[in-house]
Design an enzyme around this catalytic site. Structure first.
Site, mmCIF file in Angstrom:
data_model
loop_
_atom_site.group_PDB
_atom_site.id
_atom_site.type_symbol
_atom_site.label_atom_id
_atom_site.label_comp_id
_atom_site.label_asym_id
_atom_site.label_seq_id
_atom_site.Cartn_x
_atom_site.Cartn_y
_atom_site.Cartn_z
ATOM 1 N N HIS A 17 12.900 -12.973 -9.540
ATOM 2 C CA HIS A 17 13.809 -13.103 -8.433
ATOM 3 C C HIS A 17 13.343 -13.197 -7.020
ATOM 4 C CE1 HIS A 17 16.757 -11.685 -11.729
ATOM 5 N NE2 HIS A 17 17.193 -12.898 -11.516
ATOM 6 N N LYS A 41 30.389 -12.095 -18.669
ATOM 7 C CA LYS A 41 29.393 -11.092 -18.876
ATOM 8 C C LYS A 41 29.686 -9.899 -18.755
ATOM 9 C CE LYS A 41 25.628 -14.279 -17.788
ATOM 10 N NZ LYS A 41 24.529 -14.688 -16.916
ATOM 11 N N ARG A 90 11.929 -21.397 -14.907
ATOM 12 C CA ARG A 90 10.857 -20.652 -15.662
ATOM 13 C C ARG A 90 10.213 -21.428 -16.603
ATOM 14 N NH1 ARG A 90 14.674 -15.838 -17.028
ATOM 15 N NH2 ARG A 90 16.004 -17.482 -16.856
ATOM 16 N N SER A 129 16.110 -10.855 -16.712
ATOM 17 C CA SER A 129 16.802 -9.426 -16.422
ATOM 18 C C SER A 129 17.170 -9.098 -18.005
ATOM 19 C CB SER A 129 18.037 -9.718 -15.937
ATOM 20 O OG SER A 129 17.788 -9.858 -14.496
HETATM 21 P P1 ADP Z 1 22.301 -16.465 -13.805
HETATM 22 O O1 ADP Z 1 22.961 -15.170 -15.047
HETATM 23 O O2 ADP Z 1 22.874 -17.033 -13.242
HETATM 24 O O3 ADP Z 1 21.267 -17.099 -14.937
HETATM 25 P P2 ADP Z 1 19.900 -14.742 -13.397
HETATM 26 O O4 ADP Z 1 20.091 -13.531 -12.445
HETATM 27 O O5 ADP Z 1 19.619 -14.409 -14.656
HETATM 28 O O6 ADP Z 1 21.445 -15.473 -13.126
HETATM 29 O O7 ADP Z 1 19.013 -15.598 -12.636
HETATM 30 C C1 ADP Z 1 19.407 -16.373 -11.310
HETATM 31 C C2 ADP Z 1 18.411 -17.538 -11.033
HETATM 32 O O8 ADP Z 1 16.971 -17.096 -11.011
HETATM 33 C C3 ADP Z 1 18.329 -18.637 -11.927
HETATM 34 O O9 ADP Z 1 18.148 -19.585 -11.483
HETATM 35 C C4 ADP Z 1 17.115 -18.054 -12.850
HETATM 36 O O10 ADP Z 1 16.584 -19.310 -13.469
HETATM 37 C C5 ADP Z 1 16.129 -17.691 -11.867
HETATM 38 N N1 ADP Z 1 15.216 -16.588 -12.548
HETATM 39 C C6 ADP Z 1 15.480 -15.574 -13.352
HETATM 40 N N2 ADP Z 1 14.196 -14.841 -13.517
HETATM 41 C C7 ADP Z 1 13.095 -15.672 -13.055
HETATM 42 C C8 ADP Z 1 11.896 -15.595 -13.089
HETATM 43 N N3 ADP Z 1 11.097 -14.540 -13.548
HETATM 44 N N4 ADP Z 1 11.201 -16.492 -12.175
HETATM 45 C C9 ADP Z 1 11.895 -17.224 -11.435
HETATM 46 N N5 ADP Z 1 13.214 -17.387 -11.527
HETATM 47 C C10 ADP Z 1 13.926 -16.710 -12.179
#
Ligand code: ADP
Length: 172
Positions: A17, A41, A90, A129
């Site tokens: 992130h 969630k 990703r 996450s």
């Molecule tokens: P959500 O639950 O809305 O998917 P996340 O917090 O998991 O929220 O992710 C927010 C955004 O960050 C999403 O677009 C996700 O694809 C992106 N994201 C999550 N992990 C990574 C990573 N390792 N590298 C790049 N983008 C990521």
């Protein structure tokens, strides 16, 4: 002024992130990271905790703000007059889900909210996450996934959860 929002759960924020936030902060005058409070969630950290963590982690980015929102993203964007949502990709597995969200936001907002995708840096492509939480729940090493201050908070959270589980167990 070019503004964008970067919505997500950030439960917890990972280096993946942070990489997206860092890169987006170069392309926009102002980036607002939004902790979306998804009722479907059950998060490890409350929305308030995640906002505090994000504020701390992004404090050195002068044009990055943090906020939280409990509702439809298009309503937040409309209220703030922001027309770009940033999402990270990703792998191909992210694509179908992200495409659907992007198209839904575009249609629901009558073309007022568009999505820009940033592909993850390869070194963070494996990070999520949920895997961070799974590793930490077994006291595994998450130091390559999250900043040290986040690592500490994640372990503290699991220690507290372990302690309350022990306390409430019938054999305690
Ligand atoms: P959500 O639950 O809305 O998917 P996340 O917090 O998991 O929220 O992710 C927010 C955004 O960050 C999403 O677009 C996700 O694809 C992106 N994201 C999550 N992990 C990574 C990573 N390792 N590298 C790049 N983008 C990521």
């Amino acid at each position: 002024m070019k503004k964008a929002i970067y919505p997500g759960s950030f439960d917890p924020i990972t280096y993946g992130h942070i990489d997206i936030i860092n890169r987006a902060s170069h392309y926009f005058d102002e980036v607002t990271v939004i902790v979306m409070n998804n009722k479907a969630k059950s998060p490890l950290f409350s929305a308030e905790e995640r906002v505090k963590i994000l504020q701390n982690v992004t404090k050195d980015f002068p044009n990055v703000k943090v906020d939280s929102f409990d509702g439809l993203l298009i309503n937040y964007a409309k209220e703030k007059d922001i027309h770009i949502s940033i999402r990270g990709l990703r792998a191909v597995t992210d694509f179908e889900y992200e495409l659907q969200i992007a198209q839904t936001n575009y249609e629901l907002s009558n073309g007022e909210l568009d999505t820009m995708f940033l592909t993850t840096s390869l070194e963070y492509a494996y990070l999520s996450s949920s895997s961070v939480k799974e590793i930490a729940s077994f006291h595994g090493d998450i130091s390559k996934c999250v900043p040290p201050e986040v690592e500490k908070l994640v372990y503290e959270k699991f220690d507290r959860l372990d302690a309350s589980l022990l306390q409430n167990s019938p054999n305690a």
